[in-house]
Design a protein around this motif. Structure first.
Motif, PDB file in Angstrom:
ATOM      1  N   VAL A   1      31.215  43.510 -21.150  1.00  0.00           N
ATOM      2  CA  VAL A   1      29.891  43.315 -21.741  1.00  0.00           C
ATOM      3  C   VAL A   1      29.118  44.612 -21.612  1.00  0.00           C
ATOM      4  CG1 VAL A   1      27.658  42.171 -21.407  1.00  0.00           C
ATOM      5  CG2 VAL A   1      29.756  40.830 -21.332  1.00  0.00           C
ATOM      6  N   ILE A   2      28.419  44.995 -22.662  1.00  0.00           N
ATOM      7  CA  ILE A   2      27.444  46.086 -22.594  1.00  0.00           C
ATOM      8  C   ILE A   2      26.058  45.453 -22.627  1.00  0.00           C
ATOM      9  CG2 ILE A   2      26.458  48.086 -23.771  1.00  0.00           C
ATOM     10  CD1 ILE A   2      29.197  48.842 -24.739  1.00  0.00           C
TER      11      ILE A   2
ATOM     12  N   ALA B   1      19.675  45.169 -26.105  1.00  0.00           N
ATOM     13  CA  ALA B   1      20.841  45.082 -26.986  1.00  0.00           C
ATOM     14  C   ALA B   1      22.030  44.777 -26.093  1.00  0.00           C
ATOM     15  CB  ALA B   1      21.057  46.392 -27.746  1.00  0.00           C
ATOM     16  N   MET B   2      22.818  43.806 -26.498  1.00  0.00           N
ATOM     17  CA  MET B   2      23.949  43.412 -25.678  1.00  0.00           C
ATOM     18  C   MET B   2      25.123  43.058 -26.579  1.00  0.00           C
ATOM     19  SD  MET B   2      22.338  39.729 -24.541  1.00  0.00           S
ATOM     20  CE  MET B   2      23.645  39.342 -23.400  1.00  0.00           C
ATOM     21  N   GLY B   3      26.323  43.202 -26.045  1.00  0.00           N
ATOM     22  CA  GLY B   3      27.495  42.912 -26.849  1.00  0.00           C
ATOM     23  C   GLY B   3      28.685  42.539 -25.994  1.00  0.00           C
ATOM     24  N   LEU B   4      29.579  41.794 -26.592  1.00  0.00           N
ATOM     25  CA  LEU B   4      30.830  41.386 -25.967  1.00  0.00           C
ATOM     26  C   LEU B   4      31.960  42.166 -26.631  1.00  0.00           C
ATOM     27  CD1 LEU B   4      32.450  39.386 -24.140  1.00  0.00           C
ATOM     28  CD2 LEU B   4      32.452  37.817 -26.098  1.00  0.00           C
TER      29      LEU B   4
ATOM     30  N   ARG C   1      34.424  43.941 -16.857  1.00  0.00           N
ATOM     31  CA  ARG C   1      33.432  44.964 -16.539  1.00  0.00           C
ATOM     32  C   ARG C   1      32.091  44.609 -17.173  1.00  0.00           C
ATOM     33  NH1 ARG C   1      33.276  48.844 -12.503  1.00  0.00           N
ATOM     34  NH2 ARG C   1      35.178  50.074 -12.443  1.00  0.00           N
ATOM     35  N   ILE C   2      31.008  45.037 -16.511  1.00  0.00           N
ATOM     36  CA  ILE C   2      29.650  44.833 -17.004  1.00  0.00           C
ATOM     37  C   ILE C   2      29.002  46.207 -17.090  1.00  0.00           C
ATOM     38  CG2 ILE C   2      27.440  43.695 -16.604  1.00  0.00           C
ATOM     39  CD1 ILE C   2      29.207  41.903 -14.533  1.00  0.00           C
ATOM     40  N   ALA C   3      28.955  46.785 -18.271  1.00  0.00           N
ATOM     41  CA  ALA C   3      28.358  48.108 -18.467  1.00  0.00           C
ATOM     42  C   ALA C   3      26.856  47.929 -18.625  1.00  0.00           C
ATOM     43  CB  ALA C   3      28.963  48.802 -19.686  1.00  0.00           C
ATOM     44  N   LEU C   4      26.092  48.434 -17.662  1.00  0.00           N
ATOM     45  CA  LEU C   4      24.677  48.108 -17.556  1.00  0.00           C
ATOM     46  C   LEU C   4      23.802  49.351 -17.596  1.00  0.00           C
ATOM     47  CD1 LEU C   4      22.415  46.000 -16.884  1.00  0.00           C
ATOM     48  CD2 LEU C   4      22.920  46.432 -14.468  1.00  0.00           C
TER      49      LEU C   4
END
Length: 254
Positions: free
Chosen positions: A70-71, A80-83, A151-154
Motif C-alpha cells: 500500500v502507498i 492519496a492512497m493505492g493498492l 509493505r506499507i509505504a508511508l
C-alpha cells in the motif's frame, strides 16, 4: 552522489554484490543493502525496489511470491492512497477535507496547538478532519481484508500521525508495524499523479555513495547500463483481478 537503477538492473546489482563477495548487511526497516569497507564502516547504500522481497542474511530474497503493498500519502486535507501488486496499481483513492484555515493557510490542527481556541468554523474543520481519517482507515481496512499486505509505504507528518492512529475507525496496522516503510523522498500535495510518481520512485533501486566509490559502483552496475533504461519502469494499471474498482475513485469532503 546517487544512481537510480531499474528493477532488472537492481537485481543484477544485488547479484554482483554477492559475486564479488563484498561485505554487506541488510537493513529491513529502510529496505536497503549497506556495503561496508575493510574496517566495517558504511561506504555505499543500496535502496532496493519495493517489489523485491526482504532479504535473508545471505542477501537472497525471503520469498518468491509477488509483493503486495500500500502507498499512503497524507498531508493536511489531502490523501492519496493505492493498492499495488508487484508494482501494478490495483486500486487507488483520493480524499480531500476542509482542514486548512483559508486566510492563514495553516491547518486547523496546527492552529489549535498555537491558539488553543475552537470556534464554530474550527469545530467544522475538526469534524471533517475526523471524518477524513476515518475514511482513510476504512479504505485501508478493505485493502488489508482482501489481500496480504507485505509493505506499507508511508508519507505523513508527525503532526497528523496521531489522528491516523487514533481515529474511531482504526488502522489495520499499528504505529510500530515492521512493514511500515517511510518513503525517503519529498512528496508534493497528494493526488493520483503524485502517488504514481512515488510508486515509480519505489520501483527503482538507488545507489547512494561518495565520489571516491565511483569505481566500485561501475563494478556493480550491469555492463553498459545507462539512465535511459529507467524510462519503461512503471507498469500500467490493472483492475482485472481486484474487487475495489469502480467509477467513484475520488471523494471530497467539505
Amino acid at each position: 552522489m546517487n544512481q537510480f537503477v531499474s528493477r532488472d538492473a537492481a537485481a543484477q546489482v544485488l547479484q554482483n554484490i554477492k559475486d564479488l563477495a563484498l561485505r554487506a548487511t541488510y537493513d529491513y526497516e529502510k529496505h536497503r543493502v549497506i556495503l561496508l569497507d575493510d574496517k566495517g564502516d558504511e561506504q555505499v547504500f543500496f535502496r532496493l525496489p519495493i517489489t523485491l522481497p526482504p532479504l535473508k542474511q545471505d542477501l537472497t530474497p525471503s520469498t518468491d511470491k509477488p509483493l503486495q503493498y500500500v502507498i499512503l500519502l497524507i498531508q493536511a486535507g489531502n490523501c492519496a492512497m493505492g493498492l499495488f501488486r508487484n508494482g501494478v496499481n490495483l486500486n487507488h483513492k483520493v480524499f480531500r477535507s476542509y482542514m486548512v484555515r483559508k486566510k492563514q493557510g495553516k491547518s486547523q490542527i496546527k492552529y489549535l496547538k498555537t491558539k488553543g481556541k475552537s470556534r464554530a468554523g474550527s469545530r467544522v474543520r475538526l469534524g471533517e478532519t475526523a471524518e477524513f481519517f476515518e475514511n482513510i482507515n476504512g479504505r485501508l481496512q478493505d485493502y488489508f481484508d482482501d489481500l496480504e499486505i507485505h509493505r506499507i509505504a508511508l508519507s505523513c507528518s508527525k503532526t497528523l500521525l496521531p489522528f491516523l492512529y487514533d481515529a474511531k475507525v482504526p488502522t489495520p496496522f499499528g504505529k510500530r508495524d515492521e512493514r511500515i516503510f517511510k518513503i525517503p523522498k519529498h512528496i508534493h500535495t497528494p493526488i493520483y499523479e503524485v502517488m504514481m510518481n512515488a510508486n515509480r520512485f519505489l520501483l527503482r533501486g538507488e545507489l547512494i555513495f561518495e565520489p571516491s566509490n565511483q569505481d566500485l559502483i561501475q563494478q556493480l552496475l550491469p555492463e553498459g547500463y545507462g539512465q535511459e533504461e529507467l524510462e519503461d519502469d512503471l507498469p500500467e494499471e490493472d483492475y482485472e483481478d481486484d474487487d475495489f474498482y469502480g467509477e467513484d475513485d475520488f471523494e471530497e469532503y467539505g
